[in-house]
Design an enzyme around this catalytic site. Structure first.
Site, short mmCIF file in Angstrom:
data_model
loop_
_atom_site.label_atom_id
_atom_site.label_comp_id
_atom_site.label_asym_id
_atom_site.label_seq_id
_atom_site.Cartn_x
_atom_site.Cartn_y
_atom_site.Cartn_z
N THR A 21 0.82 -1.23 0.00
CA THR A 21 0.00 0.00 0.00
C THR A 21 0.84 1.27 0.00
O THR A 21 0.34 2.35 0.28
CB THR A 21 -0.95 0.03 1.22
OG1 THR A 21 -0.17 -0.01 2.42
CG2 THR A 21 -1.91 -1.15 1.19
N ASP A 47 0.09 -5.06 3.34
CA ASP A 47 1.36 -4.57 3.88
C ASP A 47 1.39 -3.05 3.90
O ASP A 47 1.08 -2.40 2.89
CB ASP A 47 2.51 -5.10 3.01
CG ASP A 47 3.87 -4.69 3.53
OD1 ASP A 47 4.43 -5.43 4.35
OD2 ASP A 47 4.38 -3.61 3.13
N TYR A 52 5.02 4.92 5.12
CA TYR A 52 4.27 4.94 3.86
C TYR A 52 3.13 5.96 3.90
O TYR A 52 2.65 6.38 2.84
CB TYR A 52 3.66 3.58 3.54
CG TYR A 52 4.62 2.45 3.31
CD1 TYR A 52 6.00 2.66 3.19
CD2 TYR A 52 4.16 1.14 3.21
CE1 TYR A 52 6.87 1.61 3.00
CE2 TYR A 52 5.03 0.08 3.01
CZ TYR A 52 6.37 0.32 2.91
OH TYR A 52 7.22 -0.74 2.73
N LYS A 81 5.27 -1.63 10.03
CA LYS A 81 6.70 -1.60 10.33
C LYS A 81 7.08 -0.44 11.25
O LYS A 81 6.50 0.65 11.16
CB LYS A 81 7.50 -1.49 9.01
CG LYS A 81 7.11 -2.55 7.99
CD LYS A 81 7.87 -2.43 6.69
CE LYS A 81 7.24 -3.31 5.64
NZ LYS A 81 6.07 -2.72 5.01
N HIS A 112 11.79 -1.84 10.30
CA HIS A 112 11.81 -1.48 8.88
C HIS A 112 13.22 -1.51 8.27
O HIS A 112 13.42 -2.00 7.17
CB HIS A 112 11.18 -0.09 8.70
CG HIS A 112 10.63 0.16 7.33
ND1 HIS A 112 9.56 0.96 7.08
CD2 HIS A 112 11.02 -0.32 6.11
CE1 HIS A 112 9.31 0.99 5.77
NE2 HIS A 112 10.19 0.21 5.17
N ASN A 160 14.92 -5.71 5.42
CA ASN A 160 16.20 -5.21 4.91
C ASN A 160 17.38 -5.64 5.79
O ASN A 160 18.35 -4.90 5.92
CB ASN A 160 16.16 -3.68 4.78
CG ASN A 160 15.11 -3.21 3.80
OD1 ASN A 160 15.13 -3.59 2.63
ND2 ASN A 160 14.15 -2.41 4.28
N SER A 208 8.90 -5.49 -3.92
CA SER A 208 9.25 -5.22 -5.33
C SER A 208 9.45 -6.52 -6.11
O SER A 208 10.44 -6.68 -6.82
CB SER A 208 10.51 -4.35 -5.42
OG SER A 208 10.31 -3.12 -4.78
N PRO A 209 8.50 -7.47 -6.02
CA PRO A 209 8.69 -8.78 -6.65
C PRO A 209 8.66 -8.74 -8.18
O PRO A 209 9.06 -9.71 -8.82
CB PRO A 209 7.53 -9.60 -6.10
CG PRO A 209 6.47 -8.60 -5.79
CD PRO A 209 7.20 -7.38 -5.32
N GLY A 211 10.01 -5.84 -9.58
CA GLY A 211 11.02 -4.81 -9.84
C GLY A 211 10.62 -3.40 -9.47
O GLY A 211 11.35 -2.46 -9.74
N SER A 258 -0.37 -2.68 -6.62
CA SER A 258 -1.12 -2.12 -7.73
C SER A 258 -2.48 -1.71 -7.22
O SER A 258 -3.11 -2.45 -6.48
CB SER A 258 -1.27 -3.12 -8.88
OG SER A 258 -2.08 -2.54 -9.90
#
Length: 316
Positions: A21, A47, A52, A81, A112, A160, A208-209, A211, A258
């Site tokens: 999101t 998520d 964000y 996060k 995060h 990360n 980013s599965p 990209g 999306s």
């Protein structure tokens, strides 16, 4: 267990397909509308993160859907996060997140980034004088464990974190992380990290599965790659579906963002694709390229990381 789910070490199940999101415009109404669409299409994993700016909109949409009887709270898996300026008090940060979202608990709460910023820093890219030199991850993690004990969340994890940072955390954690959310796609496959996480029963969740196209730092390189396109053609699928199915075939959940209804349906159909050994072998031999490099967390004076290599412990 269903093939579209994975079981976390804490016992909870996590849907392999999640909806991200993050919205650079922080557009509340379009986020609420998109979440309602996603729920109708069948998404059950959402998520967000404090940074964000979408916690409130996501919480509003979920609250509405639950009150309408469209879904029950137990059917939804929600991740948020801990932002880097809240490491001094994760419990208060999570209580505020729950208040913002109108939820009694999170299913998953993640650190995060492995960085500590001064209290009050609310921008994603910190200024030089906003870093804390002492990472204090051990103290942060103790408070994350306390969040779990208090029932504010059902699982805790990180985002990360490199293999070395995972090992460092395991050295002192009373409760090991259930999840490590990292960039993962066919052009950044995270093989070493996936092996480390698998050995330690830590679920990998890939952001980013496909990209991250559309983000400032994202790229269309994954979905435009000729090999990915050829595999898609072979399976009568789209390149995005191939990228998502690849991540899920590695046991990872994939967080795809999306707000377009047709694209959400397309992405969900990735669950129906079966990649064969030849497809997986072709992807395993593609060149690798990390997109979210984290340069904004590196500087020569105030950051504990003086180089990108230090931030990722050589895994870049």
């Amino acid at each position: 267990m269903r093939s579209d789910m994975a079981r976390l070490r804490c016992g909870k199940t996590i849907p392999l397909l999640g909806m991200g999101t993050y919205c650079p415009q922080k557009d509340r109404e379009s986020t609420i509308s998109a979440v309602h669409q996603a729920i109708k299409i069948g998404y059950r994993h959402f998520d967000t993160a404090k940074i964000y700016g979408s916690e409130e909109a996501l919480g509003t949409a979920l609250g509405q859907a639950i009150s309408y009887g469209t879904v029950q709270r137990d059917d939804i898996f929600v991740t948020s996060k801990l932002w880097s300026s809240d490491h001094h008090d994760p419990i208060s940060a999570l209580i505020q997140t729950l208040k913002t979202m109108g939820l009694e608990y999170l299913d998953n709460y993640l650190v995060h980034w492995p960085i500590k910023l001064k209290p009050g820093v609310s921008e994603p890219i910190p200024k030089e004088d906003e870093f804390e030199k002492d990472l204090g991850i051990e103290e942060t993690w103790q408070s994350m464990e306390r969040c779990l004990e208090m029932g504010l969340c059902r699982s805790i994890g990180v985002s990360n974190f490199s293999s070395k940072k995972i090992y460092d955390l395991l050295d002192f954690a009373s409760v090991p992380p259930s999840v490590n959310q990292v960039e993962m796609h066919p052009l950044w496959r995270q093989r070493k990290l996936r092996e480390v996480c698998e050995e330690n029963n830590i679920h990998v969740s890939g952001y980013s599965p496909i990209g991250g196209p559309g983000n400032i730092w994202g790229s269309t390189a994954v979905i435009e790659h000729p090999i990915i396109k050829s595999i898609a053609l072979k399976h009568n699928a789209t390149p995005a579906q191939v990228a998502l199915r690849w991540g899920m075939s590695k046991g990872a959940s994939v967080i795809v963002k999306s707000f377009n209804g047709a694209r959400m349906i397309e992405n969900k159909r990735a669950l129906e694709i079966k990649l064969d050994d030849q497809d997986l072998s072709l992807i395993d031999h593609l060149e690798e390229w990390k997109l979210m490099r984290g340069e904004f967390l590196v500087n020569q004076t105030t950051s504990p990381y003086k180089s990108i290599q230090q931030l990722w412990d050589g895994e870049i």
